[in-house]
Design a protein around this motif. Structure first.
Motif, mmCIF file in Angstrom:
data_model
loop_
_atom_site.group_PDB
_atom_site.id
_atom_site.type_symbol
_atom_site.label_atom_id
_atom_site.label_comp_id
_atom_site.label_asym_id
_atom_site.label_seq_id
_atom_site.Cartn_x
_atom_site.Cartn_y
_atom_site.Cartn_z
ATOM 1 N N LYS A 37 26.182 -52.099 17.046
ATOM 2 C CA LYS A 37 24.806 -51.582 17.166
ATOM 3 C C LYS A 37 24.229 -51.795 18.563
ATOM 4 C CE LYS A 37 23.303 -54.266 13.843
ATOM 5 N NZ LYS A 37 24.541 -55.015 13.521
ATOM 6 N N THR A 38 24.426 -52.999 19.090
ATOM 7 C CA THR A 38 23.881 -53.308 20.413
ATOM 8 C C THR A 38 24.548 -52.439 21.475
ATOM 9 O OG1 THR A 38 23.303 -55.550 19.776
ATOM 10 C CG2 THR A 38 23.620 -55.158 22.130
ATOM 11 N N ILE A 39 25.856 -52.311 21.398
ATOM 12 C CA ILE A 39 26.591 -51.508 22.382
ATOM 13 C C ILE A 39 26.116 -50.055 22.333
ATOM 14 C CG2 ILE A 39 28.896 -50.673 23.054
ATOM 15 C CD1 ILE A 39 29.985 -53.435 22.018
ATOM 16 N N GLY A 62 16.712 -61.815 19.857
ATOM 17 C CA GLY A 62 17.770 -62.367 19.006
ATOM 18 C C GLY A 62 19.078 -62.582 19.735
ATOM 19 N N GLU A 63 19.052 -62.350 21.048
ATOM 20 C CA GLU A 63 20.259 -62.572 21.832
ATOM 21 C C GLU A 63 19.809 -63.020 23.215
ATOM 22 O OE1 GLU A 63 24.281 -60.015 22.951
ATOM 23 O OE2 GLU A 63 22.910 -59.246 21.455
ATOM 24 N N ASP A 64 20.574 -63.889 23.860
ATOM 25 C CA ASP A 64 20.207 -64.347 25.194
ATOM 26 C C ASP A 64 20.411 -63.224 26.201
ATOM 27 O OD1 ASP A 64 19.558 -66.239 27.306
ATOM 28 O OD2 ASP A 64 21.675 -66.093 27.825
ATOM 29 N N ILE A 137 15.214 -50.939 20.841
ATOM 30 C CA ILE A 137 14.654 -52.201 20.377
ATOM 31 C C ILE A 137 15.726 -52.896 19.544
ATOM 32 C CG2 ILE A 137 12.786 -53.300 19.054
ATOM 33 C CD1 ILE A 137 11.189 -50.683 19.591
ATOM 34 N N ASP A 138 16.210 -54.020 20.063
ATOM 35 C CA ASP A 138 17.353 -54.689 19.438
ATOM 36 C C ASP A 138 17.023 -56.165 19.220
ATOM 37 O OD1 ASP A 138 19.833 -55.521 18.594
ATOM 38 O OD2 ASP A 138 20.862 -55.120 20.483
ATOM 39 N N SER A 139 16.621 -56.593 18.062
ATOM 40 C CA SER A 139 16.543 -55.794 16.855
ATOM 41 C C SER A 139 15.206 -56.003 16.138
ATOM 42 C CB SER A 139 17.674 -56.221 15.914
ATOM 43 O OG SER A 139 17.403 -57.554 15.478
HETATM 44 MG MG LIG Z 1 23.553 -56.775 18.241
#
Ligand SMILES: [Mg+2]
Ligand SMILES: Nc1ncnc2c1ncn2[C@@H]1O[C@H](COP(=O)(O)OP(=O)(O)OP(=O)(O)O)[C@@H](O)[C@H]1O
Length: 244
Positions: A37-39, A62-64, A137-139
């Protein structure tokens, strides 16, 4: 009059979408953890910058952010450089949430609180002032705090979709499916505010694991409903054949 389509620039996906995503739509990207999803989201924004001269905004939660910047470099996507060139704005929600300094280049649009209304307003201002055409927008689950009730979540997301549409800004909203669940999203409201849904999955087939993509919904356009096999390769997502 036919609707203007925004090309994702991802080989195969624009054909599935019969040209691309209708301009101004908000599309939900959903799937279990690790499905890509992020990619997909970042590739959509990066292709906008590199191939179509459209400025982008990435909201990361939700991710650095520094880890993300490093892992995206593996695909040749230099987010820091795009920021410096004025083609990309990064909003780092993660650092606000955990209370550490941010790794983004420009802090004009950084948040002071994790309030979702504040975030919607900040996205709106960034898009308006910088002529941004693509947002990811993740996520969604990571921009929501446990004090937000379903009504507030729904209203905030709907407000965001409507405001961004007015600027002709095409948005991908990443959400996730709780492991083992048959639902399409975390809160069960995301799919109703979004105009489109792209579902990613990982499945075992003939003794090996394959990645699958399906466009479940895309309001205002015809699209293929088939599931497609895809791979993550050195330059991002690559759609292979349709599953028959
Ligand atoms: Mg992700
Ligand atoms: N450079 C790379 N080359 C090939 N495959 C990669 C590369 N980097 C990551 N992957 C694959 O992509 C997966 C992660 O993709 P991504 O981060 O987009 O998933 P996600 O759906 O956003 O996951 P989460 O829900 O946990 O955020 C990894 O688990 C790995 O299988």
């Amino acid at each position: 009059m036919s609707m203007e389509k925004v090309k994702t620039g991802i080989n195969g996906l624009d054909e599935i979408l019969e040209g691309g995503i209708p301009r101004g739509s908000t599309v939900l990207i959903t799937g279990y953890s690790g499905t890509g999803k992020t990619i997909l989201g970042i590739q959509f924004v990066v292709n906008g910058i590199k191939m179509f001269n459209e400025k982008g905004l990435i909201v990361i939660a939700g991710e650095d952010i520094e880890r993300l910047q490093r892992s995206m470099l593996q695909f040749g996507w230099d987010l820091k450089r795009f920021e410096k060139e004025g083609k990309l704005i990064l909003i780092d929600v993660t650092s606000v949430k955990i209370g550490v300094p941010t790794g983004v280049e420009f802090t004009e649009f950084q948040l002071k609180t994790t309030d979702i209304k504040q975030l919607v307003l900040t996205i709106y201002n960034a898009v308006k002032q910088n002529n941004i055409k693509r947002v990811v927008i993740d996520s969604i689950p990571n921009i929501i705090t446990n004090k937000d009730d379903i009504q507030k979540i729904r209203t905030s997301l709907l407000t965001l979709c409507i405001l961004l549409e007015r600027f002709g800004c095409t948005t991908l909203m990443v959400t996730d499916i709780p492991e083992g669940s048959e639902k399409l999203s975390t809160y069960g409201v995301e799919e109703f505010v979004a105009s489109g849904i792209i579902k990613l999955s990982l499945e075992k087939s003939g003794g090996k694991w394959i990645r699958k993509m399906q466009v479940r919904k895309m309001r205002g356009t015809k699209h293929k409903l088939d599931e497609y096999i895809f791979e993550i390769v050195e330059n991002g997502i690559k759609i292979l054949e349709k599953i028959t």
